[in-house]
Design an enzyme around this catalytic site. Structure first.
Site, PDB file in Angstrom:
ATOM      1  N   ASP A 333      30.373  40.058  18.135  1.00  0.00           N
ATOM      2  CA  ASP A 333      31.048  39.316  19.206  1.00  0.00           C
ATOM      3  C   ASP A 333      32.352  40.056  19.493  1.00  0.00           C
ATOM      4  OD1 ASP A 333      32.024  37.488  20.986  1.00  0.00           O
ATOM      5  OD2 ASP A 333      32.268  35.861  19.544  1.00  0.00           O
ATOM      6  N   CYS A 386      32.154  36.996  25.782  1.00  0.00           N
ATOM      7  CA  CYS A 386      32.395  35.821  26.622  1.00  0.00           C
ATOM      8  C   CYS A 386      32.959  36.292  27.965  1.00  0.00           C
ATOM      9  CB  CYS A 386      33.317  34.815  25.954  1.00  0.00           C
ATOM     10  SG  CYS A 386      34.895  35.478  25.388  1.00  0.00           S
TER      11      CYS A 386
END
Length: 454
Positions: A333, A386
């Site tokens: 991530d 994101c």
């Protein structure tokens, strides 16, 4: 120029007189900041935030500590107003500059009005400001230039327009003007989703299941869940639905060694551990000791025991050598611009630019390169951001695959069961992309990369 229908544009006076600070007959309650004082406080905080020297939430927290005169009922009014200003900053500043008088006070009043503050708050003070407010609430957003209309910086609008076209610019720009919903991940190590929903209902908190996420609930409103015994006992974690879906893409088996390469405070690490039913091993890595320190009490509260944390100097830390070729799953991530989370972090669109995007791209390529070394034969690397920008998503994955023929792309629909998928995601695409305008989650991207068996 991108078209606009502006369905959610708040060029109107709010009808409700919710939220407080008001005593009998509209007078300030004893000990409260005056109505005009609240406008001044919002203006001061806007002035601080306008410098963009750090995350907005940290700046707001410091401001509240420095201003103890703001009570528990005043702070939500101020916080909602400044977040409204961050979302509509270009539009509010444009309208405030077009009038005479102190622009900060006008910005504060318009932010208070649009955030739903009661009329005695935003109407306090100069009558000329209220006359100006009466004029600007009737202005059509369609008549404004690009930045005040979309409330996105030009660099971001140009990127979205080039990569996705005008319709996506329109839908995205309007979606991120809204506040994000409150989602929770049920800790199935301790409670079922049905039992948690019932327990919350007993506290007067309404929630609904999220389609495609069997262990998630969407909570109505903004209750202080962190103060409940349920939260303190580890029954749930606050986590956006998109973050939960990309965690499920790791698809760990109970005996696996899973490495969360950029664990941060460990939200996805906790979700992965719950999927593993506290078996196997989860290694949480991060370059920040402070972030990992936040993870450890969360893990203890959740009843998680199958984890190990390691603070690394960077993605090439030699201490990672012991994991080379041994991990069944590696979640990456990566640090990114966060352009998918603008509903929650509207300040990011002002704290990022083309230069920071280029610097992040270099970091992302370096991290995925180093993290891939940990993946065992037939193991998987799950690349996540994101962000909604192709620069940080498809282009990074494509460049990595071109340099690493030992990895292949697995379609996300091969990993997530049909009843555990976001309903509005493109099932024809190889990589998972979530958009905030779909109403299911923040903007997320994920790609599953499978290493060959030999």
């Amino acid at each position: 120029m991108v078209g606009s229908n502006q369905k959610n544009t708040p060029f109107r006076k709010p009808q409700s007189n919710k939220a407080g600070g008001r005593g009998r007959a509209g007078e300030p309650r004893q000990g409260a900041v005056s109505r005009f004082g609240l406008v001044s406080q919002v203006a001061q905080l806007i002035d601080l935030l306008n410098q963009f020297e750090g995350p907005a939430d940290a700046t707001i927290s410091r401001f509240f500590k420095d201003h103890p005169e703001l009570g528990g009922r005043d702070r939500p009014l101020v916080a909602e107003a400044v977040y409204c200003w961050l979302r509509y900053r270009f539009r509010i500043n444009h309208l405030a500059q077009a009038a005479e008088g102190p622009p900060l006070m006008r910005q504060a009043k318009l932010a208070l009005l649009w955030s739903g503050a009661p009329e005695p708050v935003w109407s306090a003070g100069r009558q000329s400001d209220n006359e100006w407010l009466s004029r600007v609430i009737n202005i059509s957003a369609d008549d404004l230039a690009s930045e005040p209309r979309t409330c996105l910086p030009d660099w971001l609008t140009a990127k979205l327009l080039d990569q996705f076209g005008p319709d996506r610019v329109e839908s995205f720009s309007q979606a991120v003007l809204k506040a994000a919903p409150l989602d929770v991940r049920v800790n199935t190590l301790k409670i079922t989703a049905g039992d948690l929903q019932q327990a919350l209902a007993g506290m007067g908190v309404k929630s609904e299941p999220i389609e495609g996420l069997p262990d998630a609930l969407r909570v109505e409103g903004k209750p202080a869940l962190g103060k409940t015994d349920l939260f303190q006992d580890g029954a749930f974690e606050v986590q956006d639905a998109g973050s939960q879906w990309v965690s499920r893409l790791v698809a760990p088996r109970r005996s696996d060694l899973v490495v969360d390469f950029c664990a941060g405070a460990g939200g996805k690490t906790l979700a992965i551990a719950a999927l593993m039913k506290n078996t196997g091993r989860v290694v949480a890595l991060d370059t920040s000791e402070r972030r990992l320190q936040k993870f450890r009490p969360r893990a203890a509260r959740a009843g998680m025991s199958n984890f190990y944390t390691l603070v690394i100097n960077d993605e090439a830390d030699p201490r990672l050598n012991k994991y080379y070729g041994k991990a069944d799953r590696v979640l990456v991530d990566v640090p990114c611009t966060g352009m998918g989370t603008l509903r929650r972090n509207p300040d990011l669109k002002f704290r990022q630019d083309l230069q920071s995007l280029a610097e992040l791209n270099e970091k992302q390529m370096s991290i995925i390169e180093q993290a891939s070394k940990l993946v065992k034969p037939d193991g998987r690397l799950i690349y996540v951001t994101c962000s909604v920008l192709q620069d940080e998503n498809e282009r990074v994955v494509e460049a990595f695959l071109a340099a690493h023929p030992e990895f292949r792309l697995r379609r996300w629909t091969e990993v997530l069961n049909p009843n555990e998928r976001p309903q509005k995601a493109d099932t024809a695409a190889d990589m998972l992309r979530l958009w905030p305008e779909d109403g299911e989650s923040d903007g997320f991207f994920a790609a599953v990369l499978q290493r060959s068996k030999a």
